[in-house]
Write an enzyme that holds these catalytic residues in place. Structure first.
Site, short mmCIF file in Angstrom:
data_model
loop_
_atom_site.label_atom_id
_atom_site.label_comp_id
_atom_site.label_asym_id
_atom_site.label_seq_id
_atom_site.Cartn_x
_atom_site.Cartn_y
_atom_site.Cartn_z
N ASP A 22 43.15 77.28 1.73
CA ASP A 22 42.35 78.34 2.34
C ASP A 22 41.83 79.25 1.22
OD1 ASP A 22 41.29 80.42 3.83
OD2 ASP A 22 43.24 81.17 4.52
N ASP A 26 41.61 83.23 5.92
CA ASP A 26 41.54 83.34 7.38
C ASP A 26 42.58 82.42 8.04
OD1 ASP A 26 40.46 80.85 6.90
OD2 ASP A 26 38.61 81.19 8.01
N ASP A 99 34.88 61.26 7.21
CA ASP A 99 35.35 60.72 8.47
C ASP A 99 34.18 60.76 9.46
OD1 ASP A 99 37.25 59.78 10.35
OD2 ASP A 99 38.78 61.05 9.42
N ASP A 203 36.12 56.21 12.64
CA ASP A 203 37.15 56.46 13.64
C ASP A 203 36.99 55.52 14.83
OD1 ASP A 203 39.28 58.44 14.59
OD2 ASP A 203 37.85 58.52 16.25
N GLU A 265 39.03 52.45 11.29
CA GLU A 265 40.29 52.64 12.02
C GLU A 265 40.25 51.70 13.21
OE1 GLU A 265 42.75 56.14 14.35
OE2 GLU A 265 40.65 55.77 14.76
N HIS A 329 46.77 61.28 8.75
CA HIS A 329 46.75 62.47 9.60
C HIS A 329 47.28 62.21 11.01
CE1 HIS A 329 43.15 60.22 10.45
NE2 HIS A 329 43.01 60.89 11.59
N ASP A 330 47.49 60.95 11.35
CA ASP A 330 47.93 60.59 12.70
C ASP A 330 49.36 60.06 12.74
OD1 ASP A 330 45.62 61.27 14.04
OD2 ASP A 330 44.72 59.29 13.91
#
Length: 554
Positions: A22, A26, A99, A203, A265, A329-330
């Protein structure tokens, strides 16, 4: 053996932008934060950066619900920030891939806003609309998010029809049988390629073509899946007739016109049909992610792991290409899933790195794996964010499951394990942000962080750095043949890679106890030069817990 390509030799570093760095405090990671950390990625040795979705999005599914394919979500910055990131990445001689979600959009996308206005609207056929069947949904499909009542169909009062959403009702599926929609997709993809993007992670790409006639699924419902009468059948829309024609056309119109990499994917894809997607003569995509290891919650034995690797290595042998990853990430953190994240965190973290980097295929490193990050153990469902975990939890509790048991059953495979902020140092919020992050930091950040790992030559970080450097020097790690050995020995993974005059022998003890081994006589008769081990001292006849070794054979 298939021909040489830069994307076969690459090591890809995956960034989940929301959780990486970041820059404006925020609590949300952003593009300028990634720019600040490019030198870190370059120093590690990665060749390609893969960004999870950065597009304009309501963030119903962390960016996989795209409302504008050609705009950047303000949380991450601007299109100018992205162009700067692309330029700075290229200046460091690295590549960047995006992605890309082509199965569905957000319901806030202008295409869908137009599509639902009337049945005669020019955009109507961009999505999949169907009338009611006997006063109910067009079929019994359930959505993958276990959302609402569970149906994959949402009623639209204005036009008196249902639209299909395999995921959230806020994410309607695109209709790939619509030529006008396809042309818009081609134009959008070429726009990114012309900007200089080096490829795409695609994806759910084997789900673009839906089954003809939208038949009912005959898979029996099982709690918590299907408790409302809808069946979550992930095979229904996977690998359907017509998918290859769609991908060949995508290649003709976009991918084949540029020197880019494409990785699909592909859930519910088995190795026996993978060549249809990735064979050099197929001219569709370069490689695929399969779900048989990292995203398989039922994979429990080393023999299963070895059998899966053997089958997918055959895809490479036959002229296709594959990926090697244990985390993205999954899926859960690989040390927690396949190693021991407590007393053997370092040993198993290093062993898994050695294993992945010496198997056939392009290597994918998910942010934080290079420092041995592990799963988080949040105390209640209120800490969790991702749709699958929250949706399944509430469905299970509604069905009568004890809340504590329901959460415990979901913790290991929750996607939030890998979405906690990157752990840079031991300062507040792990150096990710100076304000409260969007998702809580793993409390172990004071013990596990980049700064600490980079100051210790025996750390997981330096194992990754060494392996990536070795991959650049030794083509055998990329193009070598793959021959499993010692298959009868329990919990041992061992194989030989050979390329031209170079032969390597890899052996791994995939368990948390020592065991005696018997190296084949034909290997013992050769000179075995130990190139790498995750232990300082080795006994040729004993493998310590999670021990890994890489030998060069002379």
């Amino acid at each position: 053996m298939s021909r040489k390509n830069w994307w076969k030799e690459a090591v890809v570093y995956q960034i989940y932008p929301k959780s990486f760095q970041d820059s404006n405090d925020d609590g949300i990671g952003d593009l300028q934060g990634i720019i600040q950390r490019l030198d870190y990625i370059k120093e590690l040795g990665a060749d390609v950066i893969w960004l999870n979705p950065i597009y304009q999005s309501p963030q119903v599914d962390n960016g996989y619900d795209i409302s504008d394919y050609q705009s950047v979500n303000p949380d991450f910055g601007s299109l100018e920030d992205f162009k700067e990131l692309l330029e700075e990445t290229h200046r460091r001689k690295m590549k960047l891939i995006l992605d890309m979600v082509l199965n569905h959009t957000s319901d806030e996308h202008i295409w869908f806003q137009e599509s639902r206005k009337s049945k005669e609207n020019p955009y109507r056929d961009f999505y999949i609309w169907r009338p009611a069947r006997n006063g109910k949904e067009p079929n019994n499909w359930g959505n993958y998010f276990y959302e609402g009542e569970g149906s994959a169909w949402e009623w639209d009062e204005h036009t008196q029809e249902y639209y299909l959403h395999n995921y959230s009702k806020k994410m309607p599926d695109l209709n790939w049988n619509c030529q006008k929609m396809r042309e818009q997709i081609y134009q959008m993809l070429r726009w990114w390629c012309d900007m200089g993007v080096d490829g795409f992670r695609l994806d759910a790409v084997n789900r673009l073509q839906k089954p003809a006639g939208f038949p009912d699924s005959h898979r029996p419902p099982a709690p918590p899946i299907g408790i409302h009468g809808y069946v979550v059948d992930r095979e229904m829309c996977a690998n359907q007739p017509g998918i290859h024609e769609l991908l060949k056309k995508l290649n003709q119109e976009v991918f084949g016109r540029y020197d880019i990499m494409t990785v699909g994917e592909t859930g519910n894809l088995k190795s026996d049909i993978a060549l249809d997607y990735v064979g050099e003569e197929s001219k569709e995509i370069n490689m695929v992610f399969h779900f048989e290891i990292a995203k398989n919650p039922y994979l429990v034995t080393v023999p299963e792991f070895k059998e899966i690797q053997k089958r997918w290595a055959k895809v490479v042998e036959d002229g296709g290409w594959i990926t090697q990853y244990l985390t993205n990430h999954d899926s859960p953190r690989q040390i927690s899933r396949f190693g021991n994240d407590k007393e053997y965190r370092l040993e198993s973290g290093k062993m898994l790195a050695m294993l992945m980097h010496t198997l056939p295929g392009t290597i994918y490193v998910y942010q934080g794996e290079e420092i041995g990050m592990v799963n988080v153990d949040f105390p209640s469902i209120e800490y969790y964010d991702e749709k699958y975990t929250v949706g399944k939890y509430h469905t299970m509790v509604e069905a009568g499951e004890d809340p504590v048991k329901a959460l415990d059953s979901l913790k290991m495979m929750s996607r939030d394990n890998v979405r906690t902020p990157m752990q840079w140092n031991d300062s507040e919020n792990a150096g990710f942000s100076k304000t409260k992050p969007w998702l809580a930091v793993n409390p172990n950040y004071k013990q596990i962080n980049v700064e600490k790992d980079m100051s210790d030559k025996e750390s997981v970080y330096y194992t990754y750095k060494t392996l990536i450097a070795m991959r650049k020097r030794h083509p055998v790690m990329v193009y070598g043949s793959y021959t499993p050995v010692m298959e009868e020995q329990e919990n041992i993974v061992a194989y030989i890679r050979q390329y031209e005059e170079e032969s390597w022998f890899m052996i791994f003890n995939f368990q948390e106890k020592s065991q005696k081994i018997k190296i084949p006589e034909r290997l013992r008769n050769e000179k075995m030069n130990l190139l790498m081990s995750n232990y300082n001292k080795n006994d040729q006849e004993i493998m310590k817990p999670y021990e890994g070794r890489i030998y060069m054979l002379n």
